[in-house]
Design a protein around this motif. Structure first.
Motif, PDB file in Angstrom:
ATOM      1  N   LEU B 321       0.834  -1.208   0.000  1.00  0.00           N
ATOM      2  CA  LEU B 321       0.000   0.000   0.000  1.00  0.00           C
ATOM      3  C   LEU B 321       0.866   1.254   0.000  1.00  0.00           C
ATOM      4  O   LEU B 321       0.623   2.194  -0.754  1.00  0.00           O
ATOM      5  N   TYR B 322       1.890   1.247   0.849  1.00  0.00           N
ATOM      6  CA  TYR B 322       2.716   2.441   0.974  1.00  0.00           C
ATOM      7  C   TYR B 322       3.535   2.669  -0.294  1.00  0.00           C
ATOM      8  O   TYR B 322       3.515   3.748  -0.872  1.00  0.00           O
ATOM      9  N   GLY B 323       4.215   1.611  -0.728  1.00  0.00           N
ATOM     10  CA  GLY B 323       5.093   1.755  -1.894  1.00  0.00           C
ATOM     11  C   GLY B 323       4.297   1.939  -3.173  1.00  0.00           C
ATOM     12  O   GLY B 323       4.543   2.859  -3.953  1.00  0.00           O
ATOM     13  N   GLY B 324       3.321   1.046  -3.377  1.00  0.00           N
ATOM     14  CA  GLY B 324       2.588   1.073  -4.637  1.00  0.00           C
ATOM     15  C   GLY B 324       1.609   2.206  -4.708  1.00  0.00           C
ATOM     16  O   GLY B 324       1.590   2.981  -5.670  1.00  0.00           O
ATOM     17  N   LEU B 325       0.788   2.311  -3.663  1.00  0.00           N
ATOM     18  CA  LEU B 325      -0.303   3.270  -3.725  1.00  0.00           C
ATOM     19  C   LEU B 325       0.176   4.672  -3.382  1.00  0.00           C
ATOM     20  O   LEU B 325      -0.014   5.618  -4.144  1.00  0.00           O
ATOM     21  N   TYR B 326       0.819   4.813  -2.213  1.00  0.00           N
ATOM     22  CA  TYR B 326       1.151   6.157  -1.760  1.00  0.00           C
ATOM     23  C   TYR B 326       2.316   6.758  -2.547  1.00  0.00           C
ATOM     24  O   TYR B 326       2.191   7.811  -3.145  1.00  0.00           O
TER      25      TYR B 326
END
Lengths: 85, 676
Positions: B321-326
């Motif tokens: 979530l952090y790497g891909g999305l944010y």
């Protein structure tokens, strides 16, 4: 297996898949027949008496391997599958 | 001459013979479809992506065919609406050839469907795909013996490399030239009297004799489905021969009295016994190698366990979530790329150019406004669509395609099933929810893969209410950039609403509790070609759906301004907008938000760039806009998928809930004197 063994057809001791120790090879003996929807799902993914089955994980969901496929099921379905060692 | 055409029912109106591809999820149906047609449709690594049926034209040796791809099915008795679609295609399309595609290493488990297809008298061929994996596991399959046992042609392929494809095409070309009844395509029959104490075969024969109508499948298969109490087949027979239905029902209840297990189970057991015998006869597992217990290589299996173990799985989820999305979608896509396109390309170059051109060719300011005004079709509609939405959506769909292609989604589903059960859903709903972060409209369509109506309603509501789409997310990340506490609070508040409303709806809505089962395909490296084409197809879908709506919305707003309706509505909306502590001019954001949810979010972005909102106001506005009415496209999709009552009901609930919730949130934050 200490956790809730269910006697079946005399000499063999069966237990629900949900009580099988992880990584223990077993064979499906019978299925819980009460809930037709549940039964249909198990039939569809090929869980039937005689299939060799191995439980791989039990939390947060149950994961088992049957043939070369792995499936994840919830507690309800996992406890509807009875196996023997 | 008219009579000669009667037997050519297997041809479509376009005059083409039909080839239907069926099989369980994750066996490469879409891949085969693409090999045949050259037109790309999503190749999925998780059950149930082929939501809409894909059709394409194939040309083999100068002869054209219509090829139809179907949603994955495990058996001939559908469990979901989607699986029902697959069977309906078989019933309705009168295929000249059915290709049953299976994963070769799981032949025994998948054979029952082949037997059922043969039983239904479909001209079937069996294609053993993923032969490379079977070979790696040292599973040998005796093709000739299998052909003999089944009585239908059997072929081997490795669709990822194209191996065996030429032979398959030749076979298709050859077999579609044959009449369905020719001996080379008549397969084996399964005897259902195996261990059952009463004669199922006798019952089948009696129903079969009574059936006189025209049906898309063999009488034997039809009788079997009647005995099982299959709803669709029952109504099919009831229309033509209600008497036969009565006979079948009487026989079924008689059988039930004598059988220990449900009929469904007896039939499945017979099929399985037959499949096991065939498999024993044709499969040879050679001397096992050290990794014979590990299905996808050591590392794949190791990584797979890590993603499924809650101790490591949740950190991995957070990292994704952090790497891909944010970082990738939010910071890079919605930040850097959008800034460049918005600021440099549009504000600096294109918009002044449009204004110059249109003020020259259109002398009337009123018409100029339509194209290049504050809400102009070009300066606003096209700018939002191209500079803001396009990059964000593309980046999100690229990330989703990578995640999807690795096979991570089913693992996420098993990880979250317990939590989702609390809100009336099963882990299966994780897939539409994750897709919703890309486009809620598309995700609502994918809720068809959920087995019960109850799950579909709950997920439609939650998608509309609490899952922000990528365009919105991008803007929200951009608006709240530098206000870390506000961003965290936003995520917490929206997450809370998601769980709370889901929990409440699950309490209120009647219906059976969902049960969860899902196949976990082996983890694999994403293929760049898959990722690129998947992203392309989704972005194209999104863009052809969005761009016209942006332009129409711009025109509507222009019309609304011209007639004063726009001002009237904004003044009306200004009341609740002020009540939640925002300046009155924010009202236009909400109105635009209905035309496009992301459109509204983009309006918010403009307002913030002008420095009109403080931290608390930004947070309240972001929360309200996230929860606010879905965009017009999603509203239409809700109505289309769930019907008028539910679709409109959801919208009305959301209208009141979003403002009500934002009001309470604002009161709390202001009373606490929060500075964000």
């Amino acid at each position: 297996m200490a956790q809730g063994p269910v006697p079946f057809s005399g000499e063999v001791t069966c237990l629900p898949l949900s009580s099988l120790p992880v990584n223990q090879k077993a064979e499906v003996t019978h299925l819980e027949m009460q809930d037709p929807q549940r039964l249909k799902k198990l039939i569809a993914i090929g869980v039937l008496p005689g299939s060799p089955i191995t439980l791989l994980q039990r939390f947060p969901s149950y994961v088992f391997q049957i043939g070369w496929s792995q499936f994840s099921v919830d507690r309800g379905l996992a406890s509807a599958i009875y196996v023997k060692l | 001459m008219e009579a000669c055409c009667d037997h050519k029912q297997d041809k479509t109106s376009s005059g083409l013979k039909k080839v239907v591809i069926v099989g369980s999820p994750n066996v490469g149906k879409s891949l085969l479809f693409n090999h045949f047609t050259g037109r790309y449709v999503t190749v999925a690594n998780y059950p149930g992506t082929t939501v809409e049926v894909s059709r394409g034209k194939a040309k083999i040796d100068g002869v054209s065919f219509e090829v139809i791809d179907t949603p994955g099915i495990y058996s001939f008795s559908p469990l979901t609406e989607e699986e029902g679609v697959a069977r309906r295609i078989l019933f309705k399309e009168k295929p000249s050839l059915v290709i049953h595609l299976v994963d070769a290493k799981n032949l025994e488990r998948l054979l029952p469907l082949t037997l059922q297809l043969i039983e239904a008298a479909f001209p079937t061929i069996l294609v053993l795909n993923m032969m490379d994996e079977a070979r790696r596991l040292r599973i040998g399959i005796h093709q000739k013996a299998l052909t003999q046992d089944l009585g239908i042609p059997v072929l081997e392929t490795v669709l990822t490399t194209g191996e065996g494809l030429k032979e398959l095409k030749t076979a298709v070309r050859h077999l579609t030239g044959l009449e369905a009844e020719s001996p080379s395509l008549r397969g084996t029959t399964v005897n259902y009297d195996g261990r059952a104490p009463v004669s199922l075969e006798g019952a089948l024969a009696r129903i079969g004799e009574s059936l006189a109508g025209e049906y898309p499948i063999s009488k034997r298969s039809l009788s079997l489905l009647l005995l099982k109490g299959d709803e669709e087949v029952r109504s099919l027979v009831k229309k033509q021969e209600p008497l036969v239905l009565e006979i079948a029902e009487a026989l079924a209840s008689e059988l039930k009295n004598h059988l220990q297990a449900p009929l469904e189970f007896e039939i499945a057991s017979s099929l399985k016994r037959r499949a096991a015998r065939i498999s024993e006869n044709v499969c040879r597992t050679k001397k096992r190698s050290w990794r014979s217990d590990v299905r996808s290589g050591r590392w794949g299996e190791f990584l797979s366990r890590l993603t499924m173990n809650p101790l490591t799985g949740f950190p991995i989820l957070f990292f994704v979530l952090y790497g891909g999305l944010y970082q990738f979608v939010g910071v890079f896509g919605a930040g850097t790329v959008v800034d460049f396109l918005e600021g440099t390309v549009f504000e600096g170059f294109l918009n002044p150019f449009f204004v110059k051109v249109f003020s020259r060719i259109l002398p009337w300011p009123l018409l100029q406004d339509l194209f290049v005004g504050e809400y102009g079709m070009l300066t606003l509609g096209v700018r939002y669509a191209v500079a803001l939405i396009l990059p964000i959506v593309t980046f999100y769909f690229a990330v989703f395609a990578v995640i999807e292609d690795t096979g991570y989604l089913p693992r996420l589903a098993m990880l979250l099933d317990r939590t989702f059960k609390k809100i009336g859903l099963s882990g299966r709903a994780v897939i539409p929810m994750v897709l919703g972060f890309g486009c809620d409209t598309m995700a609502t369509m994918v809720t068809r893969t959920l087995p019960t109506v109850r799950e579909r309603i709950i997920s439609t509501l939650l998608l509309s209410l609490a899952i922000p789409c990528s365009a919105q997310l991008g803007v929200i990340f951009a608006v709240l950039a530098g206000h870390d506490r506000a961003l965290l609070l936003w995520a917490f508040v929206v997450g809370l609403v998601f769980l709370f409303i889901g929990f409440l709806t699950a309490q209120i809505l009647p219906g059976e509790r969902p049960s969860f089962y899902m196949e976990l395909p082996p983890l694999r490296w994403p293929k760049i070609s898959h990722v690129l084409t998947k992203t392309y197809v989704r972005v194209k879908w999104y863009f052809t759906e969005v761009l016209p709506l942006f332009i129409v919305a711009s025109a509507l707003i222009w019309l609304g301004q011209l007639t004063g309706l726009f001002g009237f509505l904004i003044r009306g909306l200004a009341v609740p907008v002020r009540a939640i502590g925002l300046p009155a001019e924010a009202a236009s954001i909400f109105l635009m938000g209905f035309f496009r949810r992301d459109y509204g979010a983009a309006g918010l972005y403009d307002l913030v760039s002008k420095g009109r909102l403080d931290g608390v106001q930004m947070l309240v506005a972001c929360v309200a806009l996230t929860l606010f009415l879905p965009c017009i496209a999603q509203f239409l999709m809700n109505v289309k998928e769930r019907g008028w009552k539910t679709g409109v009901g959801i919208s009305i609930f959301i209208l009141f809930f979003s403002f009500g919730f934002a009001f309470v949130l604002n009161q709390i934050l202001v009373r606490l004197g929060a500075v964000l």
